[in-house]
Design an enzyme around this catalytic site. Structure first.
Site, mmCIF file in Angstrom:
data_model
loop_
_atom_site.group_PDB
_atom_site.id
_atom_site.type_symbol
_atom_site.label_atom_id
_atom_site.label_comp_id
_atom_site.label_asym_id
_atom_site.label_seq_id
_atom_site.Cartn_x
_atom_site.Cartn_y
_atom_site.Cartn_z
ATOM 1 N N MET A 15 0.881 -1.159 0.000
ATOM 2 C CA MET A 15 0.000 0.000 0.000
ATOM 3 C C MET A 15 0.921 1.212 0.000
ATOM 4 S SD MET A 15 -2.988 1.202 -0.077
ATOM 5 C CE MET A 15 -4.174 -0.091 0.285
ATOM 6 N N GLY A 42 3.965 -1.291 -4.794
ATOM 7 C CA GLY A 42 4.855 -2.456 -4.670
ATOM 8 C C GLY A 42 5.409 -2.734 -6.057
ATOM 9 N N ALA A 45 3.689 -5.729 -7.842
ATOM 10 C CA ALA A 45 2.296 -5.474 -8.245
ATOM 11 C C ALA A 45 2.226 -4.398 -9.332
ATOM 12 C CB ALA A 45 1.476 -5.058 -7.028
ATOM 13 N N GLU A 140 12.891 -6.300 -4.395
ATOM 14 C CA GLU A 140 12.142 -5.913 -3.196
ATOM 15 C C GLU A 140 11.720 -7.151 -2.391
ATOM 16 O OE1 GLU A 140 10.029 -1.720 -2.750
ATOM 17 O OE2 GLU A 140 8.680 -3.194 -3.631
ATOM 18 N N ALA A 250 7.330 4.519 -9.899
ATOM 19 C CA ALA A 250 6.955 3.352 -10.697
ATOM 20 C C ALA A 250 7.206 3.494 -12.195
ATOM 21 C CB ALA A 250 5.494 2.942 -10.462
ATOM 22 N N ALA A 251 7.872 4.577 -12.605
ATOM 23 C CA ALA A 251 8.194 4.714 -14.028
ATOM 24 C C ALA A 251 9.110 3.562 -14.458
ATOM 25 C CB ALA A 251 8.877 6.049 -14.285
ATOM 26 N N GLY A 252 10.026 3.192 -13.577
ATOM 27 C CA GLY A 252 10.930 2.077 -13.877
ATOM 28 C C GLY A 252 10.174 0.762 -13.972
ATOM 29 N N ASP A 253 9.183 0.583 -13.112
ATOM 30 C CA ASP A 253 8.370 -0.653 -13.165
ATOM 31 C C ASP A 253 7.643 -0.738 -14.501
ATOM 32 O OD1 ASP A 253 9.099 -1.208 -10.539
ATOM 33 O OD2 ASP A 253 7.399 -0.087 -9.716
ATOM 34 N N ASN A 277 10.674 2.959 -23.031
ATOM 35 C CA ASN A 277 10.785 4.422 -22.898
ATOM 36 C C ASN A 277 9.426 5.099 -23.089
ATOM 37 O OD1 ASN A 277 13.518 4.656 -22.368
ATOM 38 N ND2 ASN A 277 14.109 5.009 -24.506
HETATM 39 O O1 RIB Z 1 8.733 1.324 -7.777
HETATM 40 C C1 RIB Z 1 7.775 2.048 -7.070
HETATM 41 C C2 RIB Z 1 7.310 1.278 -5.854
HETATM 42 O O2 RIB Z 1 8.380 1.184 -4.939
HETATM 43 C C3 RIB Z 1 6.179 1.933 -5.083
HETATM 44 O O3 RIB Z 1 4.915 1.561 -5.570
HETATM 45 C C4 RIB Z 1 6.438 1.491 -3.657
HETATM 46 O O4 RIB Z 1 5.499 0.584 -3.164
HETATM 47 C C5 RIB Z 1 7.852 0.905 -3.672
HETATM 48 O O5 RIB Z 1 7.812 -0.439 -3.565
#
Ligand code: RIB
Length: 300
Positions: A15, A42, A45, A140, A250-253, A277
């Site tokens: 969260m 996360g 997620a 993580e 979260a741009a990297g995710d 990109n």
């Molecule tokens: O990469 C971004 C994420 O890092 C966030 O959503 C936060 O939960 C951390 O895990």
């Protein structure tokens, strides 16, 4: 486009508590903020959400706590059409991230790992279906879990993509031969001791990562400079897409998920990184983590 690609994500489910302010407070300073909100996050997620919004079949593998946040996050995964049968509820609290965002969209994040720290390698591996084509994992969760899952996926010829966030030292020598290893700038510094801030240091760091991990491709996420690809011989830098930066969380995710899917579809790492990109630029133009991920119609 990515419809029949079967993917699995092993990783964190948090969260996120997001506070925005004009600037980040100094040590000991008490500052009035502008807004606050709770959002689905996360790294695991977020990547699962990016994959499903782009149309892939997604199974999420991880843990939440037996609490209100855990239930909400599982509901959200299911509402996004993600198979959450690999997510179990544990005794500890659901992971939480406290995210501070300044007026330029830059963040500072503190993560409480909670139930994410209880992900177990054997359970995670058993949850990966035999017909999985693409596996995404991040840092993580514990080093033991990441190592065991990557080695399992590589041995099954699953396209295996390692996102090295958050920044930490890691024994890359223990997990050899992934398809793509992808740290951002600070993660590259933590893994190699080199900040990739010019072509020479990008190449130097990429060579070390390639040598240590034996991954097929090293893809560095370079923020406002785009990304780089190193295949063991040639270094290529791909420019970013211009965008208005609202929140870089979260741009990297988002980049990792879009790049990985396009790589599975085309087998072309350069097309894949360009897609990463493009998707990442959309994610930074919006507030939030999982909720900022683009849909397929926004990319094509
Ligand atoms: O990469 C971004 C994420 O890092 C966030 O959503 C936060 O939960 C951390 O895990």
């Amino acid at each position: 486009m990515y419809k029949n690609i079967k993917t699995a994500v092993v990783g964190s489910i948090n969260m996120d508590m997001i506070l925005t302010a004009d600037r980040i407070p100094d040590v000991g300073e008490n500052l009035l903020g502008n807004t606050y909100s709770y959002a689905n996050g996360g790294k695991g997620a977020n990547q699962a959400t990016a994959l499903t919004r782009l149309g892939a079949e997604v199974k999420m593998i991880g843990k939440v706590g037996n609490d209100v946040n855990g239930k909400k996050l599982i509901e959200n995964l299911e509402a996004n059409n993600i198979d959450a049968s690999g997510v179990s509820e544990e005794g500890s609290e659901t992971g939480l991230a406290a995210i501070l965002i300044d007026k330029d969209g830059r963040n500072r994040i503190i993560v409480y790992e909670g139930a994410n720290g209880e992900i177990n390698a054997g359970e995670a591996i058993n949850s990966i279906d035999d017909d999985t084509q693409l596996l995404l994992i991040q840092f993580e969760t514990s080093e033991d879990v990441v190592t065991a899952v990557v080695n399992h996926a590589v041995s099954r010829n699953i396209t295996t993509v390692i996102d090295c966030g958050p920044a930490k030292e890691f024994n890359l020598e223990k997990m050899q031969g992934a398809t793509i290893i992808s740290p951002n700038e600070s993660e590259t510094k933590a893994l190699t001791g080199i900040l990739p801030d010019n072509e020479e240091t990008i190449l130097e760091a990429s060579k070390i990562l390639k040598e240590r991990s034996k991954a097929q491709f090293v893809v560095l996420k370079l923020g406002e400079r785009g990304c780089s690809v190193f295949d063991g011989e040639k270094l290529t830098i791909l420019p970013p897409y211009k965008t208005e930066v609202v929140d870089t969380t979260a741009a990297g995710d988002c980049f990792t998920a879009a790049m990985a899917l396009e790589y599975v579809r085309t087998g072309d790492i350069y097309k894949a990184c360009d897609m990463g990109n493009k998707a990442g630029a959309i994610a930074v133009s919006r507030m939030g983590a999982a909720d900022s991920m683009p849909t397929i119609s926004e990319l094509y």
